[in-house]
Design a protein around this motif. Structure first.
Motif, mmCIF file in Angstrom:
data_model
loop_
_atom_site.group_PDB
_atom_site.id
_atom_site.type_symbol
_atom_site.label_atom_id
_atom_site.label_comp_id
_atom_site.label_asym_id
_atom_site.label_seq_id
_atom_site.Cartn_x
_atom_site.Cartn_y
_atom_site.Cartn_z
ATOM 1 N N TYR A 134 107.941 -44.065 -9.798
ATOM 2 C CA TYR A 134 108.466 -44.974 -8.828
ATOM 3 C C TYR A 134 109.953 -45.104 -7.987
ATOM 4 O O TYR A 134 109.797 -44.922 -7.284
ATOM 5 C CB TYR A 134 107.917 -46.822 -9.579
ATOM 6 N N VAL A 135 110.914 -44.508 -8.983
ATOM 7 C CA VAL A 135 111.874 -43.923 -8.081
ATOM 8 C C VAL A 135 111.164 -43.308 -7.158
ATOM 9 O O VAL A 135 112.503 -42.745 -6.216
ATOM 10 C CB VAL A 135 112.501 -43.199 -9.174
ATOM 11 N N GLY A 136 110.673 -41.783 -7.613
ATOM 12 C CA GLY A 136 110.571 -41.222 -6.516
ATOM 13 C C GLY A 136 109.563 -41.698 -5.493
ATOM 14 O O GLY A 136 109.721 -41.147 -4.631
ATOM 15 N N TRP A 137 108.492 -42.680 -5.673
ATOM 16 C CA TRP A 137 107.811 -43.417 -4.374
ATOM 17 C C TRP A 137 109.472 -43.870 -3.897
ATOM 18 O O TRP A 137 109.043 -44.192 -2.141
ATOM 19 C CB TRP A 137 107.000 -44.488 -4.807
ATOM 20 N N VAL A 138 110.043 -45.013 -4.541
ATOM 21 C CA VAL A 138 111.300 -45.460 -3.581
ATOM 22 C C VAL A 138 112.186 -44.386 -2.605
ATOM 23 O O VAL A 138 112.285 -44.979 -1.685
ATOM 24 C CB VAL A 138 111.932 -46.361 -4.289
ATOM 25 N N ALA A 139 112.539 -43.669 -3.334
ATOM 26 C CA ALA A 139 112.896 -42.816 -3.128
ATOM 27 C C ALA A 139 112.529 -41.518 -1.280
ATOM 28 O O ALA A 139 112.785 -41.402 -0.539
ATOM 29 C CB ALA A 139 113.434 -41.400 -3.256
ATOM 30 N N LEU A 140 111.463 -42.046 -1.662
ATOM 31 C CA LEU A 140 110.426 -40.985 -0.551
ATOM 32 C C LEU A 140 110.041 -42.124 0.967
ATOM 33 O O LEU A 140 110.567 -41.649 1.889
ATOM 34 C CB LEU A 140 108.498 -40.717 -0.459
ATOM 35 N N VAL A 141 110.018 -43.785 -0.018
ATOM 36 C CA VAL A 141 109.740 -44.961 1.624
ATOM 37 C C VAL A 141 111.396 -44.993 1.862
ATOM 38 O O VAL A 141 111.425 -44.740 3.340
ATOM 39 C CB VAL A 141 109.575 -45.955 0.420
ATOM 40 N N CYS A 142 112.485 -44.751 1.315
ATOM 41 C CA CYS A 142 113.294 -44.694 2.227
ATOM 42 C C CYS A 142 114.205 -43.728 3.313
ATOM 43 O O CYS A 142 114.798 -43.645 4.001
ATOM 44 C CB CYS A 142 114.399 -44.621 1.054
ATOM 45 N N GLY A 143 113.307 -42.063 2.843
ATOM 46 C CA GLY A 143 113.341 -41.118 3.170
ATOM 47 C C GLY A 143 112.686 -41.734 4.755
ATOM 48 O O GLY A 143 113.091 -40.436 5.689
ATOM 49 N N GLY A 144 111.368 -41.922 4.397
ATOM 50 C CA GLY A 144 110.814 -42.678 5.666
ATOM 51 C C GLY A 144 111.187 -43.134 6.732
ATOM 52 O O GLY A 144 110.749 -43.155 8.051
ATOM 53 N N LEU A 145 112.074 -44.753 5.901
ATOM 54 C CA LEU A 145 113.013 -45.001 7.269
ATOM 55 C C LEU A 145 114.034 -44.505 7.816
ATOM 56 O O LEU A 145 114.133 -45.011 8.788
ATOM 57 C CB LEU A 145 114.015 -46.379 6.437
ATOM 58 N N VAL A 146 114.483 -43.671 7.716
ATOM 59 C CA VAL A 146 115.509 -42.901 8.012
ATOM 60 C C VAL A 146 115.264 -42.340 8.992
ATOM 61 O O VAL A 146 115.288 -41.868 9.697
ATOM 62 C CB VAL A 146 116.386 -41.791 6.572
ATOM 63 N N HIS A 147 113.773 -41.622 8.577
ATOM 64 C CA HIS A 147 113.308 -40.401 9.874
ATOM 65 C C HIS A 147 113.495 -41.397 10.980
ATOM 66 O O HIS A 147 112.787 -40.867 12.054
ATOM 67 C CB HIS A 147 111.853 -40.037 9.247
ATOM 68 N N ILE A 148 112.493 -42.398 10.738
ATOM 69 C CA ILE A 148 111.742 -43.159 11.803
ATOM 70 C C ILE A 148 113.173 -43.555 12.552
ATOM 71 O O ILE A 148 112.719 -45.010 13.218
ATOM 72 C CB ILE A 148 110.696 -44.641 12.084
ATOM 73 N N ASN A 149 114.427 -44.287 11.793
ATOM 74 C CA ASN A 149 115.759 -44.750 12.295
ATOM 75 C C ASN A 149 115.891 -45.645 11.859
ATOM 76 O O ASN A 149 116.808 -47.235 13.113
ATOM 77 C CB ASN A 149 116.080 -44.142 13.892
ATOM 78 N N ILE A 150 115.414 -46.458 10.871
ATOM 79 C CA ILE A 150 115.521 -47.699 10.166
ATOM 80 C C ILE A 150 116.204 -48.024 9.240
ATOM 81 O O ILE A 150 116.093 -46.960 8.405
ATOM 82 C CB ILE A 150 113.831 -48.262 9.647
ATOM 83 N N GLY A 151 116.885 -48.118 9.624
ATOM 84 C CA GLY A 151 117.809 -48.318 8.284
ATOM 85 C C GLY A 151 119.269 -47.211 8.145
ATOM 86 O O GLY A 151 119.595 -46.881 6.825
ATOM 87 N N LYS A 152 119.275 -46.086 9.172
ATOM 88 C CA LYS A 152 119.392 -44.742 9.213
ATOM 89 C C LYS A 152 121.550 -44.686 8.670
ATOM 90 O O LYS A 152 122.046 -44.423 8.392
ATOM 91 C CB LYS A 152 119.883 -43.827 10.542
ATOM 92 N N ALA A 153 122.069 -46.136 9.025
ATOM 93 C CA ALA A 153 123.427 -45.733 9.256
ATOM 94 C C ALA A 153 123.686 -46.108 8.099
ATOM 95 O O ALA A 153 125.058 -46.217 7.157
ATOM 96 C CB ALA A 153 123.968 -46.909 10.474
ATOM 97 N N LEU A 154 123.327 -47.585 7.491
ATOM 98 C CA LEU A 154 122.954 -47.695 5.546
ATOM 99 C C LEU A 154 123.215 -46.456 4.682
ATOM 100 O O LEU A 154 124.348 -46.194 4.362
ATOM 101 C CB LEU A 154 121.863 -48.465 5.295
ATOM 102 N N PHE A 155 121.663 -45.385 5.201
ATOM 103 C CA PHE A 155 122.187 -44.104 4.169
ATOM 104 C C PHE A 155 122.988 -43.050 4.509
ATOM 105 O O PHE A 155 123.529 -43.199 3.631
ATOM 106 C CB PHE A 155 120.323 -43.805 4.626
#
Length: 83
Positions: free
Chosen positions: A16-37
């Motif tokens: 589950y930690v892996g899936w969360v990290a993968l989803v967060c990486g996807g959000l960064v890729h499409i520039n959603i929440g990029k400033a937060l990360f």
């Protein structure tokens, strides 16, 4: 908690930690929440590496749990008592 249950727990948590990290990486890729990360100094590559590492740990834990515990040597060998 037994050996089998502990390995399965580690497998589930890292899955589950892996899936969360993968989803967060996807959000960064499409520039959603990029400033937060970027503020917490996590790049897209770091999130991808974390997700791959978690999935590898998950697979290793699950494969190790499949091996019967009877094949392992006990940490303390019990010797018969002298009569």
């Amino acid at each position: 908690m037994g050996h089998f249950a502990r390995l399965q727990l580690v497998g589930k948590v890292t899955y589950y930690v892996g899936w969360v990290a993968l989803v967060c990486g996807g959000l960064v890729h499409i520039n959603i929440g990029k400033a937060l990360f970027l503020k917490i100094d996590l790049s897209q590559r770091n999130l991808l590496e974390l997700s791959v590492l978690c999935f590898l740990i998950c697979v290793a834990s699950e494969l190790r749990a499949l091996v019967p515990a009877g094949n392992e040597m006990p940490s303390i060998v019990k010797r018969p008592m002298a009569a």
